[in-house]
Design an enzyme around this catalytic site. Structure first.
Site, PDB file in Angstrom:
ATOM      1  N   GLU A  17       0.833  -1.204   0.000  1.00  0.00           N
ATOM      2  CA  GLU A  17       0.000   0.000   0.000  1.00  0.00           C
ATOM      3  C   GLU A  17       0.866   1.253   0.000  1.00  0.00           C
ATOM      4  O   GLU A  17       1.867   1.315   0.703  1.00  0.00           O
ATOM      5  CB  GLU A  17      -0.902   0.006   1.237  1.00  0.00           C
ATOM      6  CG  GLU A  17      -1.816   1.219   1.299  1.00  0.00           C
ATOM      7  CD  GLU A  17      -3.048   0.950   2.126  1.00  0.00           C
ATOM      8  OE1 GLU A  17      -3.801   0.010   1.803  1.00  0.00           O
ATOM      9  OE2 GLU A  17      -3.254   1.680   3.107  1.00  0.00           O
ATOM     10  N   TYR A  49      -6.661   7.220  -0.379  1.00  0.00           N
ATOM     11  CA  TYR A  49      -7.406   8.412  -0.800  1.00  0.00           C
ATOM     12  C   TYR A  49      -7.678   9.254   0.438  1.00  0.00           C
ATOM     13  O   TYR A  49      -8.135   8.730   1.456  1.00  0.00           O
ATOM     14  CB  TYR A  49      -8.720   7.935  -1.410  1.00  0.00           C
ATOM     15  CG  TYR A  49      -9.622   8.994  -1.979  1.00  0.00           C
ATOM     16  CD1 TYR A  49      -9.550   9.309  -3.331  1.00  0.00           C
ATOM     17  CD2 TYR A  49     -10.561   9.653  -1.188  1.00  0.00           C
ATOM     18  CE1 TYR A  49     -10.396  10.272  -3.868  1.00  0.00           C
ATOM     19  CE2 TYR A  49     -11.402  10.614  -1.720  1.00  0.00           C
ATOM     20  CZ  TYR A  49     -11.313  10.911  -3.064  1.00  0.00           C
ATOM     21  OH  TYR A  49     -12.154  11.860  -3.603  1.00  0.00           O
ATOM     22  N   GLY A 108     -14.530   6.284   4.839  1.00  0.00           N
ATOM     23  CA  GLY A 108     -13.663   7.373   5.295  1.00  0.00           C
ATOM     24  C   GLY A 108     -13.899   7.605   6.774  1.00  0.00           C
ATOM     25  O   GLY A 108     -14.980   7.297   7.299  1.00  0.00           O
ATOM     26  N   ASP A 109     -12.880   8.118   7.440  1.00  0.00           N
ATOM     27  CA  ASP A 109     -12.997   8.349   8.889  1.00  0.00           C
ATOM     28  C   ASP A 109     -13.811   9.597   9.180  1.00  0.00           C
ATOM     29  O   ASP A 109     -13.822  10.542   8.408  1.00  0.00           O
ATOM     30  CB  ASP A 109     -11.602   8.483   9.514  1.00  0.00           C
ATOM     31  CG  ASP A 109     -11.037   7.113   9.859  1.00  0.00           C
ATOM     32  OD1 ASP A 109     -11.828   6.240  10.290  1.00  0.00           O
ATOM     33  OD2 ASP A 109      -9.828   6.919   9.700  1.00  0.00           O
ATOM     34  N   TYR A 148     -12.679  -5.440   9.734  1.00  0.00           N
ATOM     35  CA  TYR A 148     -11.994  -5.166  10.991  1.00  0.00           C
ATOM     36  C   TYR A 148     -11.986  -6.389  11.913  1.00  0.00           C
ATOM     37  O   TYR A 148     -12.970  -6.643  12.618  1.00  0.00           O
ATOM     38  CB  TYR A 148     -12.700  -3.978  11.685  1.00  0.00           C
ATOM     39  CG  TYR A 148     -12.718  -2.775  10.772  1.00  0.00           C
ATOM     40  CD1 TYR A 148     -11.713  -1.828  10.826  1.00  0.00           C
ATOM     41  CD2 TYR A 148     -13.718  -2.630   9.782  1.00  0.00           C
ATOM     42  CE1 TYR A 148     -11.694  -0.758   9.945  1.00  0.00           C
ATOM     43  CE2 TYR A 148     -13.707  -1.563   8.894  1.00  0.00           C
ATOM     44  CZ  TYR A 148     -12.692  -0.635   8.982  1.00  0.00           C
ATOM     45  OH  TYR A 148     -12.665   0.412   8.096  1.00  0.00           O
ATOM     46  N   LYS A 168     -22.628  -5.077   3.137  1.00  0.00           N
ATOM     47  CA  LYS A 168     -21.704  -4.402   2.192  1.00  0.00           C
ATOM     48  C   LYS A 168     -21.210  -5.395   1.141  1.00  0.00           C
ATOM     49  O   LYS A 168     -21.177  -5.079  -0.046  1.00  0.00           O
ATOM     50  CB  LYS A 168     -20.543  -3.804   2.999  1.00  0.00           C
ATOM     51  CG  LYS A 168     -19.542  -3.032   2.186  1.00  0.00           C
ATOM     52  CD  LYS A 168     -18.646  -2.129   3.064  1.00  0.00           C
ATOM     53  CE  LYS A 168     -17.627  -2.879   3.864  1.00  0.00           C
ATOM     54  NZ  LYS A 168     -16.683  -2.001   4.577  1.00  0.00           N
ATOM     55  N   GLN A 215       5.180   5.013  15.930  1.00  0.00           N
ATOM     56  CA  GLN A 215       4.122   4.397  15.127  1.00  0.00           C
ATOM     57  C   GLN A 215       3.161   3.566  15.988  1.00  0.00           C
ATOM     58  O   GLN A 215       2.009   3.392  15.616  1.00  0.00           O
ATOM     59  CB  GLN A 215       4.768   3.433  14.132  1.00  0.00           C
ATOM     60  CG  GLN A 215       4.714   3.859  12.686  1.00  0.00           C
ATOM     61  CD  GLN A 215       5.400   2.789  11.857  1.00  0.00           C
ATOM     62  OE1 GLN A 215       6.544   2.421  12.121  1.00  0.00           O
ATOM     63  NE2 GLN A 215       4.705   2.270  10.873  1.00  0.00           N
TER      64      GLN A 215
HETATM   65  P1  FAD Z   1     -18.282   1.126   6.681  1.00  0.00           P
HETATM   66  O1  FAD Z   1     -18.211  -0.189   6.045  1.00  0.00           O
HETATM   67  O2  FAD Z   1     -19.358   2.053   6.246  1.00  0.00           O
HETATM   68  O3  FAD Z   1     -18.391   0.900   8.256  1.00  0.00           O
HETATM   69  C1  FAD Z   1     -18.247   1.980   9.172  1.00  0.00           C
HETATM   70  C2  FAD Z   1     -19.020   1.679  10.458  1.00  0.00           C
HETATM   71  O4  FAD Z   1     -20.409   1.777  10.211  1.00  0.00           O
HETATM   72  C3  FAD Z   1     -18.781   0.280  11.015  1.00  0.00           C
HETATM   73  O5  FAD Z   1     -18.822   0.373  12.419  1.00  0.00           O
HETATM   74  C4  FAD Z   1     -19.980  -0.503  10.500  1.00  0.00           C
HETATM   75  O6  FAD Z   1     -20.290  -1.628  11.312  1.00  0.00           O
HETATM   76  C5  FAD Z   1     -21.064   0.562  10.560  1.00  0.00           C
HETATM   77  N1  FAD Z   1     -22.143   0.374   9.574  1.00  0.00           N
HETATM   78  C6  FAD Z   1     -22.006   0.005   8.290  1.00  0.00           C
HETATM   79  N2  FAD Z   1     -23.212  -0.015   7.687  1.00  0.00           N
HETATM   80  C7  FAD Z   1     -24.129   0.364   8.629  1.00  0.00           C
HETATM   81  C8  FAD Z   1     -25.538   0.543   8.642  1.00  0.00           C
HETATM   82  N3  FAD Z   1     -26.282   0.316   7.545  1.00  0.00           N
HETATM   83  N4  FAD Z   1     -26.122   0.953   9.799  1.00  0.00           N
HETATM   84  C9  FAD Z   1     -25.391   1.192  10.918  1.00  0.00           C
HETATM   85  N5  FAD Z   1     -24.051   1.017  10.968  1.00  0.00           N
HETATM   86  C10 FAD Z   1     -23.439   0.618   9.846  1.00  0.00           C
HETATM   87  N6  FAD Z   1      -9.634   5.907   5.025  1.00  0.00           N
HETATM   88  C11 FAD Z   1      -9.387   6.909   4.148  1.00  0.00           C
HETATM   89  O7  FAD Z   1      -9.765   8.053   4.392  1.00  0.00           O
HETATM   90  N7  FAD Z   1      -8.714   6.672   2.971  1.00  0.00           N
HETATM   91  C12 FAD Z   1      -8.278   5.432   2.629  1.00  0.00           C
HETATM   92  O8  FAD Z   1      -7.675   5.240   1.565  1.00  0.00           O
HETATM   93  C13 FAD Z   1      -8.519   4.351   3.537  1.00  0.00           C
HETATM   94  N8  FAD Z   1      -8.129   3.076   3.241  1.00  0.00           N
HETATM   95  C14 FAD Z   1      -8.440   2.048   4.110  1.00  0.00           C
HETATM   96  C15 FAD Z   1      -8.086   0.737   3.768  1.00  0.00           C
HETATM   97  C16 FAD Z   1      -8.376  -0.316   4.639  1.00  0.00           C
HETATM   98  C17 FAD Z   1      -7.996  -1.719   4.261  1.00  0.00           C
HETATM   99  C18 FAD Z   1      -9.019  -0.053   5.875  1.00  0.00           C
HETATM  100  C19 FAD Z   1      -9.307  -1.187   6.828  1.00  0.00           C
HETATM  101  C20 FAD Z   1      -9.384   1.240   6.217  1.00  0.00           C
HETATM  102  C21 FAD Z   1      -9.107   2.307   5.344  1.00  0.00           C
HETATM  103  N9  FAD Z   1      -9.483   3.616   5.633  1.00  0.00           N
HETATM  104  C22 FAD Z   1      -9.225   4.646   4.756  1.00  0.00           C
HETATM  105  C23 FAD Z   1     -10.135   3.925   6.910  1.00  0.00           C
HETATM  106  C24 FAD Z   1     -11.684   3.830   6.824  1.00  0.00           C
HETATM  107  O9  FAD Z   1     -12.172   4.861   5.993  1.00  0.00           O
HETATM  108  C25 FAD Z   1     -12.231   3.938   8.243  1.00  0.00           C
HETATM  109  O10 FAD Z   1     -11.872   2.821   8.991  1.00  0.00           O
HETATM  110  C26 FAD Z   1     -13.707   4.265   8.368  1.00  0.00           C
HETATM  111  O11 FAD Z   1     -13.951   4.612   9.724  1.00  0.00           O
HETATM  112  C27 FAD Z   1     -14.647   3.109   8.017  1.00  0.00           C
HETATM  113  O12 FAD Z   1     -14.651   2.861   6.671  1.00  0.00           O
HETATM  114  P2  FAD Z   1     -15.440   1.570   6.080  1.00  0.00           P
HETATM  115  O13 FAD Z   1     -15.336   1.677   4.631  1.00  0.00           O
HETATM  116  O14 FAD Z   1     -14.991   0.340   6.761  1.00  0.00           O
HETATM  117  O15 FAD Z   1     -16.930   1.947   6.566  1.00  0.00           O
END
Ligand code: FAD
Length: 291
Positions: A17, A49, A108-109, A148, A168, A215
């Site tokens: 990555e 991103y 995204g966070d 996760y 998802k 880190q």
């Molecule tokens: P989601 O899958 O939407 O999940 C987020 C939370 O919402 C989880 O707790 C889930 O259980 C909950 N949830 C999902 N659907 C629902 C629903 N319908 N109702 C209620 N709750 C729900 N961040 C960046 O900004 N840029 C990056 O490039 C990036 N790359 C990443 C790569 C990896 C491999 C990982 C593991 C993380 C990365 N992240 C990145 C961080 C990521 O954006 C964060 O961890 C973010 O908080 C969650 O993203 P997600 O896509 O897992 O969200």
């Protein structure tokens, strides 16, 4: 090449990555570092991103440069939180134009600022909605999603987190990549639970080589990862000696990867963070294993 096709291969694979520059001035140095990583010929390179969208152009520039120049497949990340439908559609069009085949669909966070804004106003609250949008587009993308092993920090419990993960995946994820973890047993338990929940897509474990003491704190804050005693001892002993810490961190990550391969995992993703020397050392540690 689509990552779903790569994952069907019957051999052990390693992917890396990288992250894009945040400013124009950093572009060349980041491009160079990512090129060095691409030269290692990994199974693919993922390009992150910026959640605010600030680095969106660079994500595609870096991904395109790697695939066009080195023929290494790339995975472009895309986040959707607080974005409008119009912006996301534009990003998807940009990806199509850039010839992107693989997209990591992320929410995204939530920054403290986003946490306090009115989420009802947002077009996207979860990555699921971005997966749906990508599926509805005519991009024919191979779609990845995040997962996760130690439960997403906002989830009430693992059962809920896995339930949403299944939604998802059912919306169209072709594979999942995990958050970093430092105890492989957490991954094996997680895999057991998601398979039991009916999630059958390939899962790529993400391994973060911790090569300096600072880190550690960042990793815990970011992911809430559990630090095994064996790992803590290593940081205690070598944390003040940068060279020793780097060597020990690379050895620890290598050890995790070998254990994953030995237990049936075929592709491991390394959070190499634009550090070609670390990527190279891990790869050479595995040279006789991955062939
Ligand atoms: P989601 O899958 O939407 O999940 C987020 C939370 O919402 C989880 O707790 C889930 O259980 C909950 N949830 C999902 N659907 C629902 C629903 N319908 N109702 C209620 N709750 C729900 N961040 C960046 O900004 N840029 C990056 O490039 C990036 N790359 C990443 C790569 C990896 C491999 C990982 C593991 C993380 C990365 N992240 C990145 C961080 C990521 O954006 C964060 O961890 C973010 O908080 C969650 O993203 P997600 O896509 O897992 O969200």
């Amino acid at each position: 090449m689509k990552i779903s096709e790569i994952l069907k291969q019957d051999k052990l694979l390693l992917s890396f990555e990288v992250f894009p520059p945040k400013t124009d001035t950093a572009f060349e140095s980041v491009k160079e570092a990512t090129q060095e990583i691409a030269k290692l010929n990994p199974s693919f390179v993922s390009v992150t991103y910026g959640a605010g969208g600030g680095t969106s152009r660079y994500t595609l520039d870096i991904a395109k440069n790697i695939s066009d120049t080195y023929g290494v497949p790339t995975l472009a990340h895309l986040t959707c939180v607080s974005s409008t439908k119009v912006t996301v559609k534009e990003r998807i069009e940009d990806m199509k134009k850039a010839g992107i085949k693989n997209v990591m669909a992320l929410r995204g966070d939530l920054t403290p600022e986003l946490m306090n804004s009115d989420r009802k106003e947002w077009d996207y609250n979860y990555a699921l909605q971005l997966v749906q949008e990508l599926k509805e587009s005519d991009g024919d993308f191979c779609i990845g999603g995040a997962c996760y092993p130690e439960v997403h920090q906002e989830s009430i419990n693992q059962k809920e987190d896995i339930m949403h993960l299944k939604e998802k995946v059912d919306a169209g994820c072709d594979f999942l990549t995990t958050q970093m973890f430092f105890d492989n047993n957490l991954l094996y338990n997680f895999l057991y639970k998601i398979r039991e929940a009916g999630i059958t897509v390939p899962v790529i474990p993400g391994i973060m080589p911790i090569t300096n003491a600072k880190q550690v704190e960042r990793a815990i804050n970011l992911s809430g990862s559990f630090m095994p005693q064996r790992f803590k001892a290593l940081v205690d002993k070598f944390g003040d000696n940068p060279d020793a810490m780097k060597q020990a961190g690379i050895a620890y990550a290598t050890d995790q990867i070998i254990d994953l391969y030995a237990n049936g995992i075929k592709n491991v993703h390394v959070y190499s963070m634009n550090k070609p020397d670390i990527a190279q050392k891990i790869q050479s540690n595995l040279s006789d294993i991955i062939g």
